[in-house]
Design an enzyme around this catalytic site. Sequence first.
Site, PDB file in Angstrom:
ATOM      1  N   GLY A   1      -2.631  -6.094  -0.066  1.00 29.41           N
ATOM      2  CA  GLY A   1      -3.108  -7.465  -0.013  1.00 29.41           C
ATOM      3  C   GLY A   1      -3.356  -7.991   1.394  1.00 29.41           C
ATOM      4  O   GLY A   1      -4.376  -8.622   1.665  1.00 29.41           O
ATOM      5  N   HIS A   2      -2.417  -7.705   2.300  1.00 33.45           N
ATOM      6  CA  HIS A   2      -2.488  -8.382   3.603  1.00 33.45           C
ATOM      7  C   HIS A   2      -3.607  -7.873   4.494  1.00 33.45           C
ATOM      8  O   HIS A   2      -3.834  -8.419   5.567  1.00 33.45           O
ATOM      9  CB  HIS A   2      -1.141  -8.312   4.329  1.00 33.45           C
ATOM     10  CG  HIS A   2      -0.808  -6.967   4.877  1.00 33.45           C
ATOM     11  ND1 HIS A   2      -0.960  -6.662   6.198  1.00 33.45           N
ATOM     12  CD2 HIS A   2      -0.321  -5.859   4.293  1.00 33.45           C
ATOM     13  CE1 HIS A   2      -0.574  -5.417   6.409  1.00 33.45           C
ATOM     14  NE2 HIS A   2      -0.178  -4.911   5.255  1.00 33.45           N
TER      15      HIS A   2
ATOM     16  N   GLY B   1       0.813  -1.209   0.000  1.00 36.77           N
ATOM     17  CA  GLY B   1       0.000   0.000   0.000  1.00 36.77           C
ATOM     18  C   GLY B   1       0.847   1.260   0.000  1.00 36.77           C
ATOM     19  O   GLY B   1       0.539   2.238  -0.680  1.00 36.77           O
ATOM     20  N   THR B   2       1.924   1.238   0.762  1.00 39.18           N
ATOM     21  CA  THR B   2       2.790   2.419   0.848  1.00 39.18           C
ATOM     22  C   THR B   2       3.396   2.757  -0.514  1.00 39.18           C
ATOM     23  O   THR B   2       3.451   3.924  -0.900  1.00 39.18           O
ATOM     24  CB  THR B   2       3.905   2.168   1.884  1.00 39.18           C
ATOM     25  OG1 THR B   2       3.296   1.903   3.142  1.00 39.18           O
ATOM     26  CG2 THR B   2       4.814   3.375   2.013  1.00 39.18           C
TER      27      THR B   2
ATOM     28  N   ASN C   1      -8.051   3.870   9.424  1.00 39.70           N
ATOM     29  CA  ASN C   1      -7.588   2.609  10.005  1.00 39.70           C
ATOM     30  C   ASN C   1      -7.859   2.513  11.506  1.00 39.70           C
ATOM     31  O   ASN C   1      -8.039   1.428  12.031  1.00 39.70           O
ATOM     32  CB  ASN C   1      -6.100   2.410   9.739  1.00 39.70           C
ATOM     33  CG  ASN C   1      -5.282   3.632  10.072  1.00 39.70           C
ATOM     34  OD1 ASN C   1      -5.640   4.756   9.721  1.00 39.70           O
ATOM     35  ND2 ASN C   1      -4.191   3.427  10.764  1.00 39.70           N
TER      36      ASN C   1
ATOM     37  N   GLN D   1      -7.950   0.156   3.957  1.00 39.98           N
ATOM     38  CA  GLN D   1      -8.860  -0.405   4.964  1.00 39.98           C
ATOM     39  C   GLN D   1     -10.243  -0.691   4.395  1.00 39.98           C
ATOM     40  O   GLN D   1     -10.985  -1.492   4.943  1.00 39.98           O
ATOM     41  CB  GLN D   1      -8.993   0.559   6.155  1.00 39.98           C
ATOM     42  CG  GLN D   1      -7.715   0.753   6.950  1.00 39.98           C
ATOM     43  CD  GLN D   1      -7.256  -0.516   7.664  1.00 39.98           C
ATOM     44  OE1 GLN D   1      -8.032  -1.460   7.839  1.00 39.98           O
ATOM     45  NE2 GLN D   1      -6.003  -0.552   8.063  1.00 39.98           N
TER      46      GLN D   1
ATOM     47  N   CYS E   1       2.679   4.867  23.662  1.00 35.68           N
ATOM     48  CA  CYS E   1       3.694   3.898  24.043  1.00 35.68           C
ATOM     49  C   CYS E   1       3.713   2.668  23.148  1.00 35.68           C
ATOM     50  O   CYS E   1       4.698   1.952  23.105  1.00 35.68           O
ATOM     51  CB  CYS E   1       3.492   3.482  25.488  1.00 35.68           C
ATOM     52  SG  CYS E   1       3.985   4.792  26.598  1.00 35.68           S
TER      53      CYS E   1
END
Lengths: 294, 404
Positions: B202-203, B74-75, B153, B181, B327
């Site tokens: 894909g993932h 995607g990036t 997301n 998403q 965190c």
Amino acid sequence: MWDYSEKVREHFFNPRNAGLLDGANGIGDVGSIKCGDALRLMLKVDPDSEKIVDASFQTFGCGSAIASSSALTEIVKGMTLDEALKVSNQDIADYLDGLPPEKMHCSVMGREALQAAVANYRGEAWKDDHEEGALICKCFAIDAVLIEEVVRANSLTTVEQVAHFTKAGGGCASCHEGIEEILARVSKEACTAPTAATKPLPPATPAAAPKLTNFQRIRKIEETVEAIRPMLQRDHGDIEIVEIDGKNIYVNLKGACVGCMMEAATLNGIQTKLVEALGEFVRLLPAAMLGKAH
Amino acid sequence: MNDVPIYLDNNATTACDPAVVSAMLPFFTEQFGNPSSMHSFGNKVGFALKEARAKVQALLGAEHDSEIVFTSCGTESDSTAILSALRAQPERNQIITTAVEHPAILTLCEYLEKEGYAITRLGVDKRGRLDMNEYKAALGPRTAIVSAMWANNESGTIFPVEQMAELAHAAGAQFHTDAVQAVGKIAIDLKKTKIDMVSLSGHKLHAPKGVGVLYLRRGTRYRPLLRGGHQERGRRAGTENAASIVGLGVACEQALQHMVYENTEVKRLRDKLEAGILAAVPRCFPTGDVMNRLPNTSNIAFEFIEGEAILLLLNKAGIAASSGSACTSGSLEPSHVMRAMGIPYTAAHGTTRFSLSRYNTEAEMDRVIAAVPPIIAQLRKLSPYWGEIGPTEHPEEAFAPAYA
């Protein structure tokens, strides 16, 4: 997922001394607005012996913040206030078998809570002495605020210099882009008008300085360090030379210098003075490194 | 009780569907050919890619199969889209995006800002919605591209991208949407829209990691990011990740088959989970535009405690979720999405995201509903903002630490 030690996990799942403390007479409330963590440390101090007879905490924070708080209460119980004030954030991290670099601020928060609670018991006002910024160097846990301060104070211009002064960027080198950005920002501020190079660059090979004898060299090192000591003593710190081994000079930082956030910057500042005085490159190392560095 | 772990972090990544895995396996062994080769080894793989492309086309509702460009993630699709729009239209120098995009967009825009491009980041309201008037006012003759995510997301909030694309076109700008998403979770029919470019990964829909798609509308001015080979019609050079592309094809086919299930049964389970938690835990609230969000996502802010601690205890109970707390990311700031919505720090740090998939079951929801309340209570006991039975009278005054 964070690589927390067993000890951190254990203190998070089973925190010691959590909750309110009846009869607490020293309370320290501190927090880190950026991280969002906050901690209330409660101490019960015996007024006659100044001994911490009981301690408890309440924490708004992540797993390591809760574990650090738990560890802190265990460490200080039974100590006198003066002993407790010597507990450094590294002591808290060590007690937990280490913390990930991104989480070292949790131990710093613990130390600050301790100082605040003692100040509260003694009726003094406590003021936080450092600001926390985004973590730049993950290898040595150095944040942007510290790097920027040191860059500004010492007019640094290269990533290599930043690494020498703060250690940031001296490890895996993946943060160099971030360091370059800080350097660019500071140099942009400093530049008020377009000017030609103000100072001629030093020659590539410095004019050979008269070579000192071993005795003269040691005297020179001692004189330089002696000249700096009053500055450290003003801040309730001190320094002593332990050993001189070739280019490595081993020292002990004492008093308030121990565990200070600026410890690395202090050492590097003194190192720069020594390099200037001796006309040669030397390294200033904590005595704990004796026999380890080469 | 904790025998089988419950996976509720499907917006982070999903399990590969078994049918996807078995479709991929031959492409690691006998079907090893390079689709560009002239012999039969390559030819069969080339045919399999064509089939996969048609399946992606069907899920996206693209008019032509040539509008599907396979990428690595995607990036990569996001970077390709934005950089292409800038290079293809050098007379335009403005990018309009939103404050709540994925870092794949935001970090690239920060970088481009340093290079001298003008970046407009649209804010959102308390429920994560855009102000369309602000958007209209930002569009201008210098706008090269608008990039707005289809669905968020973290909160699952859906943006009106079809409408936004119309407005962008009216201003002569290209429109890109990061639909990582949304694809596979809500119905998409690109041929009926004016959207120029779409990123998918894909993932996020039960295909493997390492494969993505850039949808590129026919006629959109385009400049490739990777030049080299003729693959993907010269629009994305580099030998095709054949096995993963085949897997993605199967995953898209399955997503289309399950689209109704996703929006009925998965949605029902999500609603049950959320209602169960909200009923049992005081001082918590769902974030985002709850009436207009992905069917699988519930993001709940638990006040006065911190997300990483929640996740560690959930994990111990065999439940996998994620958090918008600072965190968990290694940064110091809580989620930029929560901050953009104006969620106070004491709640933003405690946001916990449950994201479901079609593999989750009713029994799992019951287990999570039972497990969450004691975890929240346990952590609140440790919190300086919390009294015996509820928040202290005026939490912000009762505990006002000296902040660094």
